[in-house]
Design a protein around this motif. Structure first.
Motif, PDB file in Angstrom:
ATOM      1  N   LEU A  89       0.766  -1.477   0.046  1.00 16.34           N
ATOM      2  CA  LEU A  89       0.236  -0.062  -0.243  1.00 16.34           C
ATOM      3  C   LEU A  89       0.856   1.399   0.187  1.00 16.34           C
ATOM      4  O   LEU A  89       1.647   1.278   0.756  1.00 16.34           O
ATOM      5  CB  LEU A  89      -1.033  -0.294   1.010  1.00 16.34           C
ATOM      6  CG  LEU A  89      -1.916  -0.856   1.194  1.00 16.34           C
ATOM      7  CD1 LEU A  89      -3.097  -0.706   2.161  1.00 16.34           C
ATOM      8  CD2 LEU A  89      -3.247  -1.260  -0.062  1.00 16.34           C
ATOM      9  N   PRO A  90       0.378   2.120  -0.899  1.00 12.44           N
ATOM     10  CA  PRO A  90       1.601   3.248  -0.902  1.00 12.44           C
ATOM     11  C   PRO A  90       1.121   4.094   0.372  1.00 12.44           C
ATOM     12  O   PRO A  90       0.204   3.954   1.535  1.00 12.44           O
ATOM     13  CB  PRO A  90       0.148   4.234  -1.848  1.00 12.44           C
ATOM     14  CG  PRO A  90      -1.019   3.993  -1.260  1.00 12.44           C
ATOM     15  CD  PRO A  90      -0.886   1.726  -1.260  1.00 12.44           C
ATOM     16  N   VAL A  91       2.386   4.913   1.037  1.00 15.44           N
ATOM     17  CA  VAL A  91       2.136   5.637   2.356  1.00 15.44           C
ATOM     18  C   VAL A  91       1.576   6.734   2.400  1.00 15.44           C
ATOM     19  O   VAL A  91       2.216   7.299   0.876  1.00 15.44           O
ATOM     20  CB  VAL A  91       3.872   5.850   2.549  1.00 15.44           C
ATOM     21  CG1 VAL A  91       3.618   6.352   3.658  1.00 15.44           C
ATOM     22  CG2 VAL A  91       4.319   4.710   2.889  1.00 15.44           C
ATOM     23  N   PRO A  92       1.034   7.225   2.939  1.00 16.08           N
ATOM     24  CA  PRO A  92      -0.159   8.543   2.783  1.00 16.08           C
ATOM     25  C   PRO A  92       1.082   9.644   3.726  1.00 16.08           C
ATOM     26  O   PRO A  92       1.770   9.402   4.122  1.00 16.08           O
ATOM     27  CB  PRO A  92      -1.038   8.677   4.171  1.00 16.08           C
ATOM     28  CG  PRO A  92      -1.415   7.336   4.353  1.00 16.08           C
ATOM     29  CD  PRO A  92       0.179   6.758   3.984  1.00 16.08           C
ATOM     30  N   LYS A  93       0.928  11.091   2.436  1.00 11.46           N
ATOM     31  CA  LYS A  93       1.788  11.777   2.777  1.00 11.46           C
ATOM     32  C   LYS A  93       1.308  12.019   3.890  1.00 11.46           C
ATOM     33  O   LYS A  93       0.827  12.173   5.072  1.00 11.46           O
ATOM     34  CB  LYS A  93       0.479  12.919   1.861  1.00 11.46           C
ATOM     35  CG  LYS A  93       1.249  13.519   0.251  1.00 11.46           C
ATOM     36  CD  LYS A  93       1.022  14.373  -0.404  1.00 11.46           C
ATOM     37  CE  LYS A  93       1.505  14.771  -1.539  1.00 11.46           C
ATOM     38  NZ  LYS A  93       1.316  15.550  -2.373  1.00 11.46           N
ATOM     39  N   GLY A  94       2.782  13.069   4.612  1.00 13.79           N
ATOM     40  CA  GLY A  94       3.314  13.031   5.878  1.00 13.79           C
ATOM     41  C   GLY A  94       3.444  12.092   7.134  1.00 13.79           C
ATOM     42  O   GLY A  94       3.281  12.427   8.203  1.00 13.79           O
ATOM     43  N   PHE A  95       2.903  11.138   6.064  1.00 14.11           N
ATOM     44  CA  PHE A  95       4.269   9.560   6.858  1.00 14.11           C
ATOM     45  C   PHE A  95       5.361   9.722   6.438  1.00 14.11           C
ATOM     46  O   PHE A  95       5.619   8.355   5.841  1.00 14.11           O
ATOM     47  CB  PHE A  95       2.980   8.249   7.010  1.00 14.11           C
ATOM     48  CG  PHE A  95       1.925   8.838   7.508  1.00 14.11           C
ATOM     49  CD1 PHE A  95       2.041   8.547   9.026  1.00 14.11           C
ATOM     50  CD2 PHE A  95       0.587   9.043   7.325  1.00 14.11           C
ATOM     51  CE1 PHE A  95       0.592   8.451   9.659  1.00 14.11           C
ATOM     52  CE2 PHE A  95      -0.401   9.621   7.422  1.00 14.11           C
ATOM     53  CZ  PHE A  95      -0.780   9.426   9.305  1.00 14.11           C
ATOM     54  N   GLY A  96       6.619  10.530   6.638  1.00 14.01           N
ATOM     55  CA  GLY A  96       7.453   9.922   5.911  1.00 14.01           C
ATOM     56  C   GLY A  96       8.782   9.448   7.223  1.00 14.01           C
ATOM     57  O   GLY A  96       8.067   9.089   8.327  1.00 14.01           O
ATOM     58  N   GLU A  97       9.223   9.158   7.011  1.00 12.91           N
ATOM     59  CA  GLU A  97      10.470   8.965   7.727  1.00 12.91           C
ATOM     60  C   GLU A  97      11.261  10.076   8.906  1.00 12.91           C
ATOM     61  O   GLU A  97      11.337   9.074  10.104  1.00 12.91           O
ATOM     62  CB  GLU A  97      12.159   8.936   6.677  1.00 12.91           C
ATOM     63  CG  GLU A  97      13.498   7.920   8.233  1.00 12.91           C
ATOM     64  CD  GLU A  97      14.576   8.136   7.337  1.00 12.91           C
ATOM     65  OE1 GLU A  97      15.158   8.005   8.463  1.00 12.91           O
ATOM     66  OE2 GLU A  97      14.913   9.175   6.511  1.00 12.91           O
ATOM     67  N   ALA A  98      10.494  10.959   9.047  1.00 13.13           N
ATOM     68  CA  ALA A  98      11.079  12.153  10.337  1.00 13.13           C
ATOM     69  C   ALA A  98       9.541  11.182  10.934  1.00 13.13           C
ATOM     70  O   ALA A  98       9.469  11.030  12.363  1.00 13.13           O
ATOM     71  CB  ALA A  98      10.606  13.385  10.101  1.00 13.13           C
ATOM     72  N   ASP A  99       8.546  11.209  10.944  1.00  8.98           N
ATOM     73  CA  ASP A  99       7.013  10.950  11.329  1.00  8.98           C
ATOM     74  C   ASP A  99       7.521   9.231  11.661  1.00  8.98           C
ATOM     75  O   ASP A  99       6.811   9.253  13.369  1.00  8.98           O
ATOM     76  CB  ASP A  99       5.900  10.679  10.367  1.00  8.98           C
ATOM     77  CG  ASP A  99       5.808  12.430  10.162  1.00  8.98           C
ATOM     78  OD1 ASP A  99       5.176  12.220   8.827  1.00  8.98           O
ATOM     79  OD2 ASP A  99       5.740  13.201  11.337  1.00  8.98           O
ATOM     80  N   THR A 100       7.966   8.918  10.866  1.00  9.21           N
ATOM     81  CA  THR A 100       8.430   7.100  11.972  1.00  9.21           C
ATOM     82  C   THR A 100       9.176   7.157  12.329  1.00  9.21           C
ATOM     83  O   THR A 100       8.859   6.215  13.748  1.00  9.21           O
ATOM     84  CB  THR A 100       9.089   6.600  10.265  1.00  9.21           C
ATOM     85  OG1 THR A 100       7.458   5.798   9.055  1.00  9.21           O
ATOM     86  CG2 THR A 100       9.072   4.617  11.010  1.00  9.21           C
ATOM     87  N   ASN A 101      10.252   7.973  12.532  1.00  4.28           N
ATOM     88  CA  ASN A 101      11.100   8.200  13.390  1.00  4.28           C
ATOM     89  C   ASN A 101      10.106   8.356  15.142  1.00  4.28           C
ATOM     90  O   ASN A 101      10.458   8.116  16.052  1.00  4.28           O
ATOM     91  CB  ASN A 101      12.805   8.884  13.558  1.00  4.28           C
ATOM     92  CG  ASN A 101      13.118   8.037  12.087  1.00  4.28           C
ATOM     93  OD1 ASN A 101      12.954   7.009  12.407  1.00  4.28           O
ATOM     94  ND2 ASN A 101      14.237   9.036  11.485  1.00  4.28           N
TER      95      ASN A 101
END
Length: 401
Positions: free
Chosen positions: A382-394
């Protein structure tokens, strides 16, 4: 439905009604397998369900023969379980045994004159079938010498032959596993004390000990390398058979609750007229119908690539539904449901036993979970929604810590 299977199912229903139900309490009190009852089952054609007609069997496909245990389960689930294991062994012996074995044993097994049982589980291994210590050494004359022990052996001391899974080396894994039928009168075979199982004491269960038991190569059912695969197929058949028997158990519990509540007067009317009672029993009725559809679909899948998964679905859902049904029906009777003559306490205990034997419901969940992992691997990411990038994951990762 063919006339043949209809006649067999009617014979099984009559056996439950006329032989099992009137005598089950006496059998449990006597703590002895009712050989006269299984003799009658044999005479009714219930002990060679899947075996070819040339050996005296019924020649039924698994999808049809397994429905017999639903009818037997109306009388007692443990009795149905014992006959299901006998039929699986008879099926294996008549289908995969040597010509010499078939000539000596097939007609006695299909007729029920002699009983068979399956011995796989060991005291230390349980569901871990490859962690097996029973060893077979192949002698120069072709005979096998077997030493080891098995646990939870049904029809212990009562069966005439035990289809036993062994390893033939100390190498890890299953490539050296085989199945050999060990006659009960072989020198070196013995049994431990009977397990104390209050609700099915008529079915003898114990550990089986093998001390340098010598068996003819004629009794090899599955040769070296095929023991585990054949055992897993047998277990899949057993799991669907248990689900079938659980449906009979659920029907027996539901009928008991209906028979009681239709006449029980309370709050100015009959219990069965109360919405609460109707809803409770209606849920049992729905679970029963779902369970019938599920086990029958699983029976049709046996022997196909979908067979193990469908057997796992049936073994996970139906015994759980049976436990729930027995408990709900006990609740409908209130205090009367605790009394032995109504039989609901026995059905509750039987349902719990059937959740465990031939693979616990947790093992079925493992099988299902592995299939879900395979399916997940085949699906697109599934595509990762906008705003859920690497920084958010961390950020999430740190917050989780």
């Amino acid at each position: 439905m063919s006339e043949k299977i209809a006649a067999i199912l009617e014979a099984a229903r009559a056996h439950a009604q006329d032989v099992i139900s009137p005598n089950i309490d006496a059998w449990n009190a006597a703590k002895k397998w009712p050989r006269d009852a299984s003799d009658k089952a044999g005479a009714a054609g219930l002990t060679g369900l899947y075996a070819p007609e040339e050996f005296g069997g019924q020649g039924l496909p698994l999808s049809e023969g397994i429905q017999v245990y639903e009818q037997l389960g109306l009388g007692d689930g443990a009795y149905a379980f014992a006959l299901s294991m006998h039929n699986i062994c008879t099926f294996a012996g008549c289908g995969y045994g040597t010509d010499a074995f078939k000539g000596k044993w097939s007609s006695d097994l299909t007729s029920g004159r002699k009983l068979a049982n399956f011995a796989l589980t060991e005291p230390q291994s349980g569901s871990d079938a490859t962690n097996m210590y029973t060893r077979a050494t192949i002698n120069g004359d072709g005979t096998w010498t077997i030493s080891g022990s098995k646990a939870w052996v049904s029809l212990a001391t009562e069966a005439d032959i035990y289809f036993t899974v062994v390893k033939t080396s100390d190498a890890p894994g299953h490539k050296d596993m085989a199945m050999i039928a060990i006659p009960a009168d072989a020198e070196g075979i013995s049994f431990g004390p009977m397990y104390d199982t209050p609700s099915y004491n008529f079915l003898p269960m114990s550990e089986m000990y093998l001390d340098k038991v010598v068996v003819s190569e004629d009794n090899i059912i599955l040769p070296i390398g095929q023991g585990l695969q054949g055992s897993l197929m047998a277990i899949d058949i057993a799991r669907v058979s248990i689900a079938s028997g659980c449906c009979g158990l659920m029907q027996a519990a539901l009928d008991t609750a209906l028979s009681y509540s239709k006449n029980r007067k309370m709050f100015g009317g009959k219990n069965l007229h109360l919405d609460g009672i109707q809803w409770m029993l209606g849920e049992v009725a729905t679970d029963l119908e779902v369970s019938k559809l599920l086990y029958r679909k699983a029976a049709e899948a046996l022997g196909t690539p979908e067979g193990p998964l469908m057997a796992a679905h049936a073994k996970r859902f139906v015994p759980d539904a049976a436990v729930k049904a027995a408990n709900t029906c006990t609740q409908v009777l209130g205090g009367m449901g605790l009394l032995q003559p109504y039989g609901l306490d026995r059905l509750s205990r039987l349902a719990q036993m059937l959740r465990i034997v031939d693979g616990t419901t947790e093992i079925s969940r493992v099988v299902i979970g592995r299939e879900l992992q395979k399916r997940a691997a085949s699906l697109p990411d599934l595509p990762v929604p906008k705003g859920f990038g690497e920084a958010d994951t961390n950020t999430v990762s740190v917050a989780a810590q």
